[in-house]
Design a protein around this motif. Sequence first.
Motif: not given
Length: 103
Positions: A21-25, A45-52, A91-96
């Motif tokens: 996610s950091t690299q894609l960001g 969001v997809l990577l956050a779900l993977l982390a969960i 990160q997802a919140t900031a991206t939104l």
Amino acid sequence: MKYSIAVAGGLVFAPLAWAISTQLGQVLPYVDCRAGRPWSVAATVLLALLAIVGALAPLAARGNAQSRTDGFIRTISLLAGSAFAFALAMQATATLMINPCQQ
């Protein structure tokens, strides 16, 4: 002592998802601005779900005969995975909230 990937899922999947996610960001905001689509939000969001899923994997791998070391690895994996999942959620919140076309 053999550990399956499920036991240490939070120590493997969550940091890996955060690193991706950091690299894609660094790349996806340019793609978002040109295409007008929120690819960075979807990826985060997809990577956050993977982390969960990685953080919760040690709970699913709980066995009957559990040594203290196994319990410790599961607990550390759960806590580390939760911390990385929380970072990805932020990160997802900031991206939104941030427009990718503004520099």
